[in-house]
Design an enzyme around this catalytic site. Structure first.
Site, short mmCIF file in Angstrom:
data_model
loop_
_atom_site.label_atom_id
_atom_site.label_comp_id
_atom_site.label_asym_id
_atom_site.label_seq_id
_atom_site.Cartn_x
_atom_site.Cartn_y
_atom_site.Cartn_z
N ASP A 50 -40.66 5.84 85.67
CA ASP A 50 -39.76 6.58 86.42
C ASP A 50 -39.86 7.77 85.87
OD1 ASP A 50 -39.49 4.80 87.88
OD2 ASP A 50 -37.37 4.40 87.52
N ASP A 76 -42.57 -3.88 91.19
CA ASP A 76 -41.45 -3.02 90.15
C ASP A 76 -40.43 -3.37 89.69
OD1 ASP A 76 -40.38 -0.91 89.11
OD2 ASP A 76 -40.21 0.46 91.33
#
Ligand SMILES: *[C@@H]1O[C@H](CO)[C@@H](O)[C@H](O)[C@H]1NC(C)=O
Ligand SMILES: *[C@@H]1O[C@H](CO)[C@@H](O)[C@H](O)[C@H]1NC(C)=O
Length: 981
Positions: A626, A550
């Protein structure tokens, strides 16, 4: 609420910087998302973007002539390369250009300065291309070489591709069957800012004021201000108080690329935008900003926007009836792309149809060289193959990776993990992988475990592994600056950390607080880092543990635009600005290699990455970052994943349920039903959200979710077969309508329904309370409802009733789909299960399909240890033959260990009358024919049908089907089934 100010925000974070943001949000009561546009630059706030747009505005004025000409008598043609010199007649700067004619109908144009002050970055090829492309020697013997200011040459096996280079001004046309499909510098936007000295004041590029009405600088500029602006941003730029030192000054490159006669272009992910890309220079329903490629951590991103997101693939595909063409702009610096369309463009009248639409794109990057590949199709599938031959095809994943993944930030302890795992079993829901986010570590030091909450990581993984399941733990690219942390210590000692502009180790803020970043572009770092995944080095890891990367854009909380400053220094002294967009991929590459190497013999890796670039498909899957728990984000997932898929990266998904916020149960159900039909299927949630494991909602919602996940598992053999196809020919896994029906102009922009392979048509439901929808049935084909097997009446747009228990899915006539219909708790538990073949006949009573199987884990398949069947139903005969010519069955390790795999059921859809009988035999035992048991309408065997046709009652199932029960045929052998009338 201080949520999501920086992508993913730890509530435990107490640094002043974040308190300040939280505080601001609270006192002004601003919705968080209202803050973010200020975090990211617009074109007007980016000097090279302003300059190149202004250059384009100047170029479209009538009097303008591009100053770049081919220098007389410099053209040379040798070994498939046309080379020559260009001169900018205004400032007398010289350039070299090359047009490479490559194998497989690919051409490549490279342009660089002839005498640059210092070398310009040309390193992207080492990361994106799998090898130096091979030039073709298939071209005309006697090309025209420029006597009349034109050099032209036909190439390709049939000599039906052509390149024409016009010398004055310089522009290049590429033709397929004598029709131009790609033109470079057609509009004269080619602009190559040569490197220069700062004090050379007469020789600075002009800052022109953008002429068009969409100038986002609101105030009218006075002459005085224009003067001031003309120097602005050339040698230093400031954004949000952060200075970019720009030691090399202006060095951008720009080029216009036209697609004559093409009304639609696609690609250039990642954006939350439409499948068919929009125009970007203002007007109704279009964007004012260019599409931006600059990998950034953009939380709760805006939808329908050309704003940059986490990944970049500078690949653009143009499609029209009859032909497709595409380009790869091989540059990893910040890049913007303007798109406009024209009708009846005069300059195209000579060859295009007068009424057609043409698309004109304008590409500009902050630095580097011009290196553009042109893929000359002619079909989209040719292009996917051409692009994959250059950047690599998607890696075939381990089979568990295409099952269902359960993630959240965070599963809090090993006890929590055990409970969630148990929850799936108690509730009869299959799943394959449970994930751990950053909180599993000791103080955000990756490769370590929280000593209290995860005190026995190996035991935890083995408990999960025993059930045939896996775990994934996060490893991010930032490294806690802590002398007691071995990763930091070793990286520092090896001198492989990214440096600031003065050559000191760069420090920034991320989850662990003060952090440093390994320089993934350093080969020493790649090598060292991949060894960190060895079981003896990564303490507490087992073969059941896989990885996600990430924050690898990279996300730097206190950096400009929440990323790295552009003047940081990497391996061999290259500035970050040159390679920003490939930095995340280089990390993904090292991680993936680490997982491959940790076992002998090697196992296939699984590494999910948020950031990506051209070539990332070789290293693993990506997800769309996200997103938000709302209906619009659910709807946006389809065009986003379709776009990423046609850009060579088919293994992708969006967080099921939405990362931020709490989805209402109906939304969550619809998201599961959609995610089950997208390539990467993972639920994920922010730390501030309520728990949302599927059983927490109660019935009917839990049942709906269970059914959706079970549908995924039933179809795993079909998915795996398509993944294998993608790994060998580059076909996307989920396919836009225009890829499956390339001649139907009505659906070229359609993005709310799509195909899996060429067989399953999926229409996600993305509105609350929806009870009907329209599905477009293209082509002159039969379609069947996937659940009831009933024929669809009508074609084109058809209204369809929907219910809460499933989304509309249809089988295209002519398909054969392999399924495994027994419910188990993981994909591994289904490893030896028998198959059901679903045969959907087309109007001619024919169907075809394939089934690919291997051990789902190792690289043995590369040596021929797999089963690959070709199924063909024609004239009442259903034949299974093998594609595998690599090894003898007796030498095939997969067959040896799976010799009893069998077909347990065949369902044939679209049979209008019952055959008298059905016989089956092995093709090498033609005298041993057996009569097979079958039934019409499926009444005898309704249990098997219903269990796979979830939520459908017996009465609803079509009567026009034949079910052959237990034909006693082995998957590995060639067999025939005959319908005798
Ligand atoms: C990984 O394995 C490959 C193939 O066995 C080998 O060539 C390479 O050197 C290994 N890399 C590392 C970092 O161990
Ligand atoms: C199926 O078999 C028929 C008859 O042998 C053949 O013409 C056809 O090409 C085959 N189709 C496929 C997809 O293999």
């Amino acid at each position: 609420m201080c949520l999501g100010t920086i992508g993913k925000n730890s509530i435990r974070f107490t640094e002043q910087f974040f308190l300040f943001i939280c505080f601001t949000v609270i006192i002004t009561n601003v919705v968080v998302s209202a803050m973010k546009p200020q975090d990211f630059r617009t074109c007007a706030q980016t000097s090279f973007c302003r300059r190149n747009r202004a250059y384009a505005d100047k170029a479209i004025s009538n009097s303008f002539v591009s100053p770049y000409n081919v220098v007389k008598d410099t053209i040379n043609i040798e070994n498939g390369i046309i080379s020559g010199e260009l001169i900018n007649t205004e400032n007398k700067v010289s350039f070299v250009f090359q047009v490479h004619l490559l194998m497989n109908n690919i051409a490549r144009i490279k342009i660089n300065e002839k005498y640059p002050l210092k070398p310009r970055y040309d390193g992207v090829k080492y990361w994106s291309l799998i090898q130096e492309p091979v030039n073709t020697l298939e071209y005309t013997e006697n090309p025209s070489t420029g006597k009349d200011g034109v050099t032209s040459l036909s190439f390709g096996v049939d000599r039906n591709r052509k390149v024409i280079i016009y010398h004055t001004p310089f522009h290049v046309e590429l033709l397929v069957n004598d029709e131009p499909v790609i033109i470079f510098n057609n509009r004269g936007f080619f602009n190559f800012e040569h490197l220069r000295k700062k004090d050379d004041s007469v020789n600075q590029p002009e800052e022109l004021i953008i002429q068009s009405e969409i100038n986002t600088e609101k105030e009218i500029q006075t002459e005085e201000k224009k003067e001031e602006r003309s120097e602005e941003g050339l040698w230093e730029e400031t954004f949000n108080g952060k200075i970019d030192s720009k030691p090399n000054g202006p060095e951008s490159i720009g080029l216009d690329i036209s697609f004559p006669g093409f009304g639609h272009v696609y690609g250039i992910p990642e954006h939350a935008s439409t499948l068919s890309l929009k125009e970007t220079r203002g007007g109704d329903g279009t964007y004012n900003e260019p599409y931006r490629l600059y990998n950034l951590d953009v939380f709760e991103y805006d939808l329908d926007s050309p704003m940059a997101l986490y990944g970049s693939i500078p690949f653009l595909l143009a499609h029209r009836k009859g032909v497709s063409a595409a380009i790869l702009w091989l540059n990893a610096a910040e890049t913007w792309i303007d798109i406009v369309k024209s009708k009846d463009d005069k300059s195209f009248l000579s060859f295009g149809k007068p009424t057609s639409t043409s698309t004109h794109t304008h590409w500009f990057s902050e630095s580097g060289i011009i290196d553009v590949f042109a893929f000359l199709g002619p079909t989209t599938s040719d292009i996917f193959k051409q692009y994959g031959s250059l950047t690599g095809f998607t890696a075939l994943p381990q089979s568990f990776a295409i099952g269902y993944h359960q993630c959240r930030w965070n599963y809090l302890s090993q006890g929590d993990v055990a409970e969630v795992d148990e929850g799936f079993d108690v509730n009869d829901i299959p799943y394959d992988v449970i994930w751990l986010d950053i909180e599993h570590t000791d103080d955000k030091k990756y490769f370590t475990w929280d000593k209290i909450k995860f005190s026995e990581p190996e035991k935890m993984q083995k408990n999960i592994g025993r059930k045939g399941r896996k775990m994934v733990a996060i490893v991010d690219p930032h490294v806690k600056r802590d002398d007691g942390y071995y990763i930091y210590k070793e990286a520092k000692d090896l001198d492989i950390l990214t440096k600031d502009k003065d050559g000191k180790v760069y420090e920034g803020w991320c989850w662990p607080g003060n952090s440093v970043w390994i320089d993934w572009t350093n080969p020493k770092a790649q090598d060292w880092f991949s060894k960190k995944f060895a079981f003896i080095q990564y303490k507490g890891s087992t073969e059941f543990l896989f990885i996600w990367n990430d924050m690898n854009e990279p996300s730097v909380f206190n950096g400009p635009e929440i990323t790295m400053p552009k003047d940081l220094l990497h391996y061999e002294g290259w500035e970050h600005r040159n390679l920003h967009n490939l930095f995340g991929m280089a990390f993904h590459s090292a991680t993936s290699q680490g997982l491959i190497n940790r076992t002998t013999p090697n196992h296939r890796p699984f590494v999910l990455s948020r950031s990506f670039f051209a070539g990332s498909q070789r290293f693993g899957a990506i997800w769309t970052g996200d997103n938000v728990a709302n209906w619009d984000h659910l709807a946006a997932s389809s065009p986003m994943l379709l776009t990423i898929g046609i850009s060579g990266l088919p293994f992708s998904g969006a967080d099921v349920g939405g990362f931020f916020g709490n989805p209402e149960p109906e939304l969550l159900v619809r998201w599961y039903q959609t995610g089950a039909f997208q390539p990467f299927f993972r639920a994920h949630a922010h730390i501030d959200t309520k728990r949302r494991e599927p059983w927490l909602f109660g019935d009917p919602y839990t049942s709906y979710i269970r059914d959706a996940i079970r549908q995924r598992y039933i179809l795993l053999p079909f998915w795996y077969t398509i993944f294998q196809e993608a790994s060998t020919n580059g076909m996307p896994i989920i396919r836009p309508m225009f890829v499956v029906f390339p001649d139907n102009e009505e659906i070229f922009a359609m993005e709310d329904q799509y195909f899996i392979g060429n067989s399953l048509l999926v229409k996600p439901i993305t509105n609350q309370g929806q009870t009907t929808t329209e599905v477009y049935f293209a082509g002159n084909d039969l379609y069947y409802d996937y659940y009831t097997f009933k024929k669809v009446q009508g074609s084109g747009k058809v209204k369809v009733d929907i219910t809460m228990n499933k989304i509309p899915v249809f089988l295209k006539g002519g398909s054969i789909i392999p399924r495994r219909q027994r419910f188990r708790r993981s994909s591994l538990a289904m490893y030896s299960d028998p198959f059901t073949l679903l045969v959907a006949l087309n109007k001619k009573g024919e169907a075809a399909g394939t089934l690919y199987l291997d051990d789902g884990k190792t690289y043995e398949y590369q040596k021929g240890h797999y089963i690959h069947r070709n199924f063909n139903f024609t004239s009442g005969r259903f034949i299974s033959t093998s594609f595998n010519k690599q090894v003898q069955d007796s030498e095939n390790n997969y067959i040896k260990t799976n010799k009893d795999l069998r077909i347990e059921r065949i369902i044939v859809l679209g049979v209008d009358r019952s055959p008298k009988n059905i016989i089956g035999y092995y093709n090498d035992l033609i005298d041993d024919k057996k009569e097979l048991k079958f039934s019409l309408g499926g009444i005898d065997d309704i249990k098997g049908i219903v269990s796979a046709s979830i939520g459908v009652s017996v009465e609803e199932i079509s009567k026009d089907i034949i079910i052959i029960r237990d034909p006693k045929l082995l998957v590995k052998r060639d067999w025939t089934i005959e319908f005798v009338n």
